[in-house]
Write a protein that holds these residues in place. Sequence first.
Motif, PDB file in Angstrom:
ATOM      1  N   ALA A  57       0.862  -1.182   0.000  1.00  0.00           N
ATOM      2  CA  ALA A  57       0.000   0.000   0.000  1.00  0.00           C
ATOM      3  C   ALA A  57       0.895   1.227   0.000  1.00  0.00           C
ATOM      4  O   ALA A  57       1.621   1.478   0.959  1.00  0.00           O
ATOM      5  CB  ALA A  57      -0.931   0.012   1.205  1.00  0.00           C
ATOM      6  N   GLU A  58       0.842   1.988  -1.088  1.00  0.00           N
ATOM      7  CA  GLU A  58       1.742   3.130  -1.250  1.00  0.00           C
ATOM      8  C   GLU A  58       0.984   4.302  -1.850  1.00  0.00           C
ATOM      9  O   GLU A  58       0.138   4.134  -2.732  1.00  0.00           O
ATOM     10  CB  GLU A  58       2.914   2.762  -2.165  1.00  0.00           C
ATOM     11  N   ALA A  59       1.311   5.495  -1.368  1.00  0.00           N
ATOM     12  CA  ALA A  59       0.740   6.729  -1.906  1.00  0.00           C
ATOM     13  C   ALA A  59       1.871   7.657  -2.320  1.00  0.00           C
ATOM     14  O   ALA A  59       2.770   7.927  -1.518  1.00  0.00           O
ATOM     15  CB  ALA A  59      -0.149   7.406  -0.874  1.00  0.00           C
ATOM     16  N   VAL A  60       1.838   8.130  -3.551  1.00  0.00           N
ATOM     17  CA  VAL A  60       2.818   9.116  -4.008  1.00  0.00           C
ATOM     18  C   VAL A  60       2.179  10.499  -3.901  1.00  0.00           C
ATOM     19  O   VAL A  60       0.954  10.620  -3.786  1.00  0.00           O
ATOM     20  CB  VAL A  60       3.269   8.829  -5.458  1.00  0.00           C
ATOM     21  N   PRO A  61       2.978  11.556  -3.911  1.00  0.00           N
ATOM     22  CA  PRO A  61       2.407  12.907  -3.771  1.00  0.00           C
ATOM     23  C   PRO A  61       1.399  13.219  -4.869  1.00  0.00           C
ATOM     24  O   PRO A  61       1.560  12.834  -6.027  1.00  0.00           O
ATOM     25  CB  PRO A  61       3.638  13.813  -3.867  1.00  0.00           C
ATOM     26  N   MET A  62       0.369  13.923  -4.480  1.00  0.00           N
ATOM     27  CA  MET A  62      -0.656  14.351  -5.433  1.00  0.00           C
ATOM     28  C   MET A  62      -0.056  15.348  -6.428  1.00  0.00           C
ATOM     29  O   MET A  62       0.615  16.291  -6.029  1.00  0.00           O
ATOM     30  CB  MET A  62      -1.808  15.018  -4.685  1.00  0.00           C
ATOM     31  N   PRO A  63      -0.260  15.135  -7.724  1.00  0.00           N
ATOM     32  CA  PRO A  63       0.301  16.077  -8.698  1.00  0.00           C
ATOM     33  C   PRO A  63      -0.409  17.426  -8.632  1.00  0.00           C
ATOM     34  O   PRO A  63      -1.573  17.520  -8.246  1.00  0.00           O
ATOM     35  CB  PRO A  63       0.050  15.384 -10.037  1.00  0.00           C
ATOM     36  N   VAL A  64       0.311  18.462  -9.013  1.00  0.00           N
ATOM     37  CA  VAL A  64      -0.236  19.819  -9.019  1.00  0.00           C
ATOM     38  C   VAL A  64      -0.152  20.366 -10.442  1.00  0.00           C
ATOM     39  O   VAL A  64       0.901  20.303 -11.076  1.00  0.00           O
ATOM     40  CB  VAL A  64       0.548  20.731  -8.056  1.00  0.00           C
ATOM     41  N   ARG A  65      -1.272  20.871 -10.938  1.00  0.00           N
ATOM     42  CA  ARG A  65      -1.295  21.488 -12.268  1.00  0.00           C
ATOM     43  C   ARG A  65      -1.499  22.985 -12.125  1.00  0.00           C
ATOM     44  O   ARG A  65      -2.374  23.432 -11.373  1.00  0.00           O
ATOM     45  CB  ARG A  65      -2.428  20.904 -13.118  1.00  0.00           C
ATOM     46  N   GLN A  91       4.090   8.495 -10.396  1.00  0.00           N
ATOM     47  CA  GLN A  91       3.128   7.391 -10.250  1.00  0.00           C
ATOM     48  C   GLN A  91       3.295   6.374 -11.371  1.00  0.00           C
ATOM     49  O   GLN A  91       3.254   5.157 -11.116  1.00  0.00           O
ATOM     50  CB  GLN A  91       1.701   7.942 -10.243  1.00  0.00           C
ATOM     51  N   MET A  92       3.468   6.836 -12.591  1.00  0.00           N
ATOM     52  CA  MET A  92       3.631   5.900 -13.694  1.00  0.00           C
ATOM     53  C   MET A  92       4.881   5.035 -13.500  1.00  0.00           C
ATOM     54  O   MET A  92       4.863   3.821 -13.782  1.00  0.00           O
ATOM     55  CB  MET A  92       3.711   6.655 -15.016  1.00  0.00           C
ATOM     56  N   GLN A  93       5.957   5.625 -13.003  1.00  0.00           N
ATOM     57  CA  GLN A  93       7.171   4.858 -12.744  1.00  0.00           C
ATOM     58  C   GLN A  93       6.943   3.807 -11.671  1.00  0.00           C
ATOM     59  O   GLN A  93       7.418   2.667 -11.789  1.00  0.00           O
ATOM     60  CB  GLN A  93       8.302   5.798 -12.326  1.00  0.00           C
ATOM     61  N   ARG A  94       6.194   4.149 -10.633  1.00  0.00           N
ATOM     62  CA  ARG A  94       5.907   3.186  -9.555  1.00  0.00           C
ATOM     63  C   ARG A  94       5.033   2.041 -10.076  1.00  0.00           C
ATOM     64  O   ARG A  94       5.253   0.871  -9.740  1.00  0.00           O
ATOM     65  CB  ARG A  94       5.204   3.886  -8.386  1.00  0.00           C
ATOM     66  N   VAL A  95       4.035   2.370 -10.883  1.00  0.00           N
ATOM     67  CA  VAL A  95       3.161   1.332 -11.434  1.00  0.00           C
ATOM     68  C   VAL A  95       3.955   0.387 -12.321  1.00  0.00           C
ATOM     69  O   VAL A  95       3.831  -0.850 -12.223  1.00  0.00           O
ATOM     70  CB  VAL A  95       1.995   1.978 -12.211  1.00  0.00           C
ATOM     71  N   ARG A  96       4.799   0.927 -13.173  1.00  0.00           N
ATOM     72  CA  ARG A  96       5.590   0.071 -14.068  1.00  0.00           C
ATOM     73  C   ARG A  96       6.576  -0.791 -13.297  1.00  0.00           C
ATOM     74  O   ARG A  96       6.793  -1.963 -13.638  1.00  0.00           O
ATOM     75  CB  ARG A  96       6.316   0.949 -15.090  1.00  0.00           C
ATOM     76  N   ALA A 115      -7.319   5.662 -15.181  1.00  0.00           N
ATOM     77  CA  ALA A 115      -7.322   4.796 -16.360  1.00  0.00           C
ATOM     78  C   ALA A 115      -5.980   4.763 -17.092  1.00  0.00           C
ATOM     79  O   ALA A 115      -5.547   3.685 -17.522  1.00  0.00           O
ATOM     80  CB  ALA A 115      -8.448   5.201 -17.308  1.00  0.00           C
ATOM     81  N   PRO A 116      -5.267   5.884 -17.276  1.00  0.00           N
ATOM     82  CA  PRO A 116      -3.979   5.783 -17.979  1.00  0.00           C
ATOM     83  C   PRO A 116      -3.003   4.828 -17.296  1.00  0.00           C
ATOM     84  O   PRO A 116      -2.270   4.099 -17.983  1.00  0.00           O
ATOM     85  CB  PRO A 116      -3.464   7.230 -17.954  1.00  0.00           C
ATOM     86  N   TYR A 117      -3.001   4.806 -15.974  1.00  0.00           N
ATOM     87  CA  TYR A 117      -2.116   3.891 -15.246  1.00  0.00           C
ATOM     88  C   TYR A 117      -2.583   2.441 -15.409  1.00  0.00           C
ATOM     89  O   TYR A 117      -1.780   1.526 -15.583  1.00  0.00           O
ATOM     90  CB  TYR A 117      -2.065   4.255 -13.767  1.00  0.00           C
ATOM     91  N   GLY A 118      -3.893   2.244 -15.339  1.00  0.00           N
ATOM     92  CA  GLY A 118      -4.422   0.887 -15.459  1.00  0.00           C
ATOM     93  C   GLY A 118      -4.182   0.281 -16.820  1.00  0.00           C
ATOM     94  O   GLY A 118      -3.820  -0.894 -16.936  1.00  0.00           O
ATOM     95  N   ILE A 119      -4.381   1.078 -17.867  1.00  0.00           N
ATOM     96  CA  ILE A 119      -4.161   0.577 -19.221  1.00  0.00           C
ATOM     97  C   ILE A 119      -2.687   0.239 -19.426  1.00  0.00           C
ATOM     98  O   ILE A 119      -2.338  -0.786 -20.021  1.00  0.00           O
ATOM     99  CB  ILE A 119      -4.661   1.605 -20.244  1.00  0.00           C
ATOM    100  N   ALA A 120      -1.799   1.096 -18.887  1.00  0.00           N
ATOM    101  CA  ALA A 120      -0.369   0.807 -18.991  1.00  0.00           C
ATOM    102  C   ALA A 120      -0.005  -0.458 -18.232  1.00  0.00           C
ATOM    103  O   ALA A 120       0.772  -1.292 -18.720  1.00  0.00           O
ATOM    104  CB  ALA A 120       0.434   1.998 -18.458  1.00  0.00           C
TER     105      ALA A 120
END
Length: 400
Positions: A57-65, A91-96, A115-120
């Motif tokens: 169970a891991e949480a990365v920092p929330m992105p800011v736009r 987040q994408m690096q952690r998922v991969r 969804a982008p993370y799940g599809i990857a």
Amino acid sequence: MKILLLAPQWPDPPRQGAAIRNLQIVLHLAQRHEVYLQTFAAEQMETERLRRVCRHAEAVPMPVRTSSERLRQFALSPMPDMAWRLRSHAQMQRVRKLCRQVAFDAVHIEGIEMAPYGIAAARSGGGLLYDAHNAEFVLQRRALLTDLPRARRFPKAVYSLVQWLRLRRFERQVCLASNCVLAVSEEDRAALARLAPERAGAMRVLPNGVDPAYWSRTPAYPAAPLGGADNLVFDGTMDFRPNVDAVLWFASEVWPHVRRARPDAQFYIVGRNPSAEVLALGRRPGITVTGAVDDTRGWVAGATVYVVPMRMGGGVRLKVLQAMAMGCAIVSTPMGAEGITVQDGKEMLFAPTAVGFSRAVLRLLQDAELRAALGSAARRTAVTRYAWERLLPVLDEVYG
């Protein structure tokens, strides 16, 4: 099974709709499977329970736009805003990395932002399950139709038009990439099935639910400082566009009629992050904007009438189920109770127009016996139909 579960924010403590649903799903799946939870950090995080039941169970920092980034993405990207909202290289690096380390049997997406993370992740193997918190393109179309007739809201209508068209494409792509799609209501399932008919047979309904032991008048919780006997209450995240529209419409079109007939009536808008428009309502006679509160149960329980003046949005609103479980007398627009099996005049009163809404509210303020009857019937329906323990076995069928 080894399940990679991707959620938009750390769900414990469950302070808002998505977190409430996500926490119940994680806890249920973790009883039967190895759950690897990957998510974003929340403002408040209780980590012990989830790290005890999950394998990871891991949480990365929330992105800011920035505003300029949002404007550039709106102008140049074919992707909807929701596909950009939680875009994070970290987040994408952690998922991969997780997918390289673990051979997942399934990838479970909570909400379209993930969804982008799940599809990857699904490209590495394992079936993909998409839990659609809303049929998002329907929500944007309703927002468009609500804002379009009003000239001063034309910019919002333009935004909704663009997002509606982009979401139609993106949600269809997500559904087509998924082995199974969960919808929160039959209405949402039907809308997604029309959008992606190739996946209609793989769509199931898992409604939002409620914990009827927590949401009841039995446990101890702080009393809310409500005044008088005619208390109207609405609660929710108050920078969420459908909620903002609901209280603005109620305050402008319904509240003046109620206040003229019941001069001592009070309207309480309860919830975190009130927008500037919502804060301004607190300057009107009889209206209080509370901002964030530690425990909303006291406010909901103190409502003489709980109001759901929703004109846009979708899915099944947890706030309505919670008010039902508390035994509240409720007045709602038909859209506010969409997806919930209730009858007008039995569990609550429906009112599609401002005049009808004010009359229904006044009727309940004047009739304690009717309030009690509606509240009792609402509580029974919440317990028998919408307790989480009755709903979550759908997941066992899916993952079986």
